[in-house]
Design a protein around this motif. Sequence first.
Motif, PDB file in Angstrom:
ATOM      1  N   GLU A 323      79.544  40.578  57.919  1.00  0.00           N
ATOM      2  CA  GLU A 323      78.354  41.375  57.611  1.00  0.00           C
ATOM      3  C   GLU A 323      77.633  41.780  58.890  1.00  0.00           C
ATOM      4  O   GLU A 323      77.135  42.897  58.998  1.00  0.00           O
ATOM      5  N   VAL A 324      77.574  40.853  59.873  1.00  0.00           N
ATOM      6  CA  VAL A 324      76.957  41.217  61.153  1.00  0.00           C
ATOM      7  C   VAL A 324      78.089  41.703  62.063  1.00  0.00           C
ATOM      8  O   VAL A 324      79.236  41.343  61.868  1.00  0.00           O
ATOM      9  N   THR A 325      77.764  42.495  63.052  1.00  0.00           N
ATOM     10  CA  THR A 325      78.834  43.044  63.890  1.00  0.00           C
ATOM     11  C   THR A 325      78.856  42.389  65.264  1.00  0.00           C
ATOM     12  O   THR A 325      79.517  42.856  66.164  1.00  0.00           O
ATOM     13  N   PHE A 326      78.111  41.297  65.403  1.00  0.00           N
ATOM     14  CA  PHE A 326      77.999  40.663  66.722  1.00  0.00           C
ATOM     15  C   PHE A 326      78.337  39.179  66.605  1.00  0.00           C
ATOM     16  O   PHE A 326      78.288  38.603  65.515  1.00  0.00           O
ATOM     17  N   PRO A 327      78.699  38.532  67.744  1.00  0.00           N
ATOM     18  CA  PRO A 327      78.917  37.084  67.717  1.00  0.00           C
ATOM     19  C   PRO A 327      77.598  36.335  67.522  1.00  0.00           C
ATOM     20  O   PRO A 327      76.539  36.839  67.893  1.00  0.00           O
ATOM     21  N   LEU A 328      77.690  35.149  66.950  1.00  0.00           N
ATOM     22  CA  LEU A 328      76.492  34.361  66.656  1.00  0.00           C
ATOM     23  C   LEU A 328      76.441  33.094  67.500  1.00  0.00           C
ATOM     24  O   LEU A 328      77.440  32.368  67.584  1.00  0.00           O
ATOM     25  N   VAL A 329      75.282  32.837  68.099  1.00  0.00           N
ATOM     26  CA  VAL A 329      75.034  31.480  68.575  1.00  0.00           C
ATOM     27  C   VAL A 329      75.009  30.596  67.346  1.00  0.00           C
ATOM     28  O   VAL A 329      74.393  30.944  66.340  1.00  0.00           O
ATOM     29  N   LEU A 330      75.728  29.470  67.385  1.00  0.00           N
ATOM     30  CA  LEU A 330      75.711  28.556  66.253  1.00  0.00           C
ATOM     31  C   LEU A 330      75.590  27.149  66.833  1.00  0.00           C
ATOM     32  O   LEU A 330      76.535  26.614  67.389  1.00  0.00           O
ATOM     33  N   THR A 331      74.395  26.611  66.740  1.00  0.00           N
ATOM     34  CA  THR A 331      74.123  25.325  67.385  1.00  0.00           C
ATOM     35  C   THR A 331      73.578  24.355  66.348  1.00  0.00           C
ATOM     36  O   THR A 331      73.039  24.783  65.323  1.00  0.00           O
ATOM     37  N   SER A 332      73.744  23.073  66.605  1.00  0.00           N
ATOM     38  CA  SER A 332      73.295  22.058  65.656  1.00  0.00           C
ATOM     39  C   SER A 332      71.842  22.283  65.277  1.00  0.00           C
ATOM     40  O   SER A 332      70.996  22.496  66.138  1.00  0.00           O
ATOM     41  N   GLY A 333      71.572  22.193  63.969  1.00  0.00           N
ATOM     42  CA  GLY A 333      70.222  22.376  63.486  1.00  0.00           C
ATOM     43  C   GLY A 333      69.412  21.116  63.702  1.00  0.00           C
ATOM     44  O   GLY A 333      69.414  20.210  62.875  1.00  0.00           O
ATOM     45  N   ASN A 334      68.756  21.056  64.837  1.00  0.00           N
ATOM     46  CA  ASN A 334      67.927  19.902  65.166  1.00  0.00           C
ATOM     47  C   ASN A 334      67.046  20.318  66.323  1.00  0.00           C
ATOM     48  O   ASN A 334      67.233  21.359  66.925  1.00  0.00           O
ATOM     49  N   ARG A 335      66.082  19.466  66.625  1.00  0.00           N
ATOM     50  CA  ARG A 335      65.370  19.646  67.879  1.00  0.00           C
ATOM     51  C   ARG A 335      66.178  18.894  68.914  1.00  0.00           C
ATOM     52  O   ARG A 335      66.978  18.024  68.573  1.00  0.00           O
ATOM     53  N   ALA A 336      65.988  19.250  70.182  1.00  0.00           N
ATOM     54  CA  ALA A 336      66.830  18.755  71.272  1.00  0.00           C
ATOM     55  C   ALA A 336      67.241  17.298  71.092  1.00  0.00           C
ATOM     56  O   ALA A 336      66.391  16.421  70.948  1.00  0.00           O
ATOM     57  N   ASP A 337      68.535  17.059  71.076  1.00  0.00           N
ATOM     58  CA  ASP A 337      69.126  15.724  71.091  1.00  0.00           C
ATOM     59  C   ASP A 337      68.905  14.868  69.847  1.00  0.00           C
ATOM     60  O   ASP A 337      69.306  13.717  69.801  1.00  0.00           O
ATOM     61  N   GLU A 338      68.243  15.413  68.820  1.00  0.00           N
ATOM     62  CA  GLU A 338      68.158  14.658  67.569  1.00  0.00           C
ATOM     63  C   GLU A 338      69.447  14.875  66.780  1.00  0.00           C
ATOM     64  O   GLU A 338      70.217  15.780  67.081  1.00  0.00           O
ATOM     65  N   PRO A 339      69.703  14.063  65.741  1.00  0.00           N
ATOM     66  CA  PRO A 339      70.919  14.285  64.953  1.00  0.00           C
ATOM     67  C   PRO A 339      70.833  15.571  64.134  1.00  0.00           C
ATOM     68  O   PRO A 339      69.737  16.016  63.783  1.00  0.00           O
ATOM     69  N   ILE A 340      71.983  16.146  63.833  1.00  0.00           N
ATOM     70  CA  ILE A 340      72.045  17.374  63.033  1.00  0.00           C
ATOM     71  C   ILE A 340      71.510  17.073  61.629  1.00  0.00           C
ATOM     72  O   ILE A 340      71.766  16.009  61.065  1.00  0.00           O
TER      73      ILE A 340
END
Length: 763
Positions: A323-340
């Motif tokens: 649906e989107v035409t660009f690559p996506l940043v996909l990073t763990s959903g957390n604040r820095a260094d917390e668990p996902i």
Amino acid sequence: MGLVSDAIDGGGPSAAVAIEIEGLVQGVGFRPWVHRLALELGIRGRVFNGPRGVSVQAHGTPAALETLVERLSGEAPPPALVDRVQVGTLDEAAPATFRIVRSQGTHAARVALVPDQATCPDCIRQVRDPTDRRFGYAFTNCTACGPRYTIATGAPYDRTRTTMAAFSMCGACQTEYDDVEDRRFHAQPNACPRCGPQLHAAATGDPILAAAAALRAGGIVAVKGIGGVHLACDATQDDAVLRLRARKGRDTKPFAVMVRDLGEAARLAHIDAAEQAALLSAVAPIVLLSRRGGTLSEHVAPDGHSIGLMLPYTPLHHLLLREVTFPLVLTSGNRADEPIEIDDDEAAARLGPIVDLLLSHDRPIARRADDSVVRVIAGAPTVFRRSRGYVPRPIRLPSRVAEPILACGAQLKNTVCIVVDDLAYCSAHHGNLDHVRTAEAFEEGIEALQSLLGVTPKIVASDLHPDFVSTRYAKRRAGARWVGVQHHHAHIASVMAEHRLQGDVFGLAFDGAGYGGDGTSWGGELLSVSARGLSRLATLRPLWLPGGDAAVTEIWRGALALVTDAFEGQPPPWSQLPLFDQVPVGKREAVAQLLERRVCCTPTHALGRYFDAVAALGLRRPLAGHEGQAAMAWEGAAADDPGDYPFVLDVSMSPWQIDLRPGIRALVADLVAGAPTSAVAGRFHNTIAHASLAAVARATEAYGRRPLVLSGGCFQNARLTEHVLEGVDAAQTVFVARDVPPGDGGISIGQALVAGATMAGGH
Ligand SMILES: [Zn+2]
Ligand SMILES: [Zn+2]
Ligand SMILES: [Zn+2]
């Protein structure tokens, strides 16, 4: 195949064998495949799930049976993985047909534990086919693909013990599930738009279109995936990436990027055959690649040399990336260094304030599993983070343990490991235990693994470092016996475990820090190692780091210490080293005085700190944003160069000392003379490889030839690893980490191997 002819009596026109297959063979479409194979070969009999894997009772001509065994060993379709095939005799009359029958005997629950698998090509085709009943359906899966471990709520693995239990199959899905010829025969998460999970987003209209619109507008979208919630944004928009960094509280660490297909990946990075295979594998990990340019925002991976890419691994990802035409940043959903995050309410509460849209669904995630990370080194993949797609697949150890063992791992990049019999089950990645929520995730991870395996180990291993959360947990665990394992012993043992090495080996253990037990930090070690013990043969000359922990980020401190030591009282050419222009004079002088008197200075033998110090000098960079950043940049800066720097192996000391001072003086002279940074970095890598191999050669003279094992975080450096592998003489066997991480994520399995050997030895 001798095994078959041994089992076949007389070699008459018809024979019978019982075949036991161990490995990842349950819940992956293995029995239907055996069924098809048997029909093709004209074999009669049955196949069923047994206590240690899959059992086949086969009647046919000796030639057909030989072919069957051969193909069972070598041709199992992914994601099945055959670990061991044993053939025995069978004494019974041949049945009329070949059938899949119900499981027989007691069923060991842990045999059926399977990792999550990336969506297979057949399922993708259906999701994209407007005439298919699963067209556009984000939860399409089959026996060859889909979630497993992350939806399992208990054992043994069947639908009632998954987070699919709440969804009852419609007639069409049930028919597929019951049909032995169907791709979805006993696919526990089987579902369709009529009966299965549904997407939702706090927006009107189609949730995927809403998410795509938010991403196009530069927004940050939380996407609930397989092993946790990700944060996504357009990887080509500087503003979006910077906003994500600010909201997540992540300053410099590179972000992983999901691309729609291999073609897009190849526009962003150089990809060889091994890297392509890793990207396309059922694990679908993040693959660290050398960057080629392209349209990515420079803020995705600020150091520029490498980029972590992955391909879509769920139908939801495929739909979104189309649906989107660009690559996506996909990073763990957390604040820095917390668990996902995995829980819907927690994700909404914690991530809600930092995202513009939450793309979620109503299938709960039972277990956390971050994306795995691999890098191809010397032509083959090495796993850096062993998580989604790997857990809970066990690693077979060289020997059995008498009773279950829990190993609690290190403080950073924490994983834990439980050994039952000769199988080591490592947990998903927990991360840095300095954070309270990660420390909670660590204890939850232990509970989860215990319940999945149905054991509560009474032998508990950990690092020797008294302040590690994992050490404290291990020591206070009620009713358990504690076994302390030295950090670098565990690093080398992890690779021995993977390659089932027994006996004595030489181990090069190179990392950023590890408790040595003698008051110093080790990490530049040549060790003599067996599963039960170690002795230290050689070590890097200690570097006195002024300011302790401050030196990890203020890497100019290490550079100051390194140059001061190398010039042995002669005045170094400070004014010609531009690094130090960037440090306030007063601060530099104060630290120089600490160094001179060795006040507030900690000695470390760690090669990682040498790398930081040299990178600071060569790259003129006083600070590192996160641990290992400067060392990675130094590897990235290096070019192939035939030169190297001198070193001394001082065998009058015990342990022998690898003294790099003459080399550091030569390196400083190179910098002062204006040599290109790429050449200096290349020569430094050569020097470390030559110095380590000189120590190995000396050890071989003294103790005889032994296998050489490389482990520790510094062997994530492909250039260093490849130089060492190229430099050994032809008679030397070398083992590197492949299926276990060379960094601290591999510590737990190493601890488990050592603890098992220690208990067996009656210590
Ligand atoms: Zn599939
Ligand atoms: Zn259905
Ligand atoms: Zn380490």
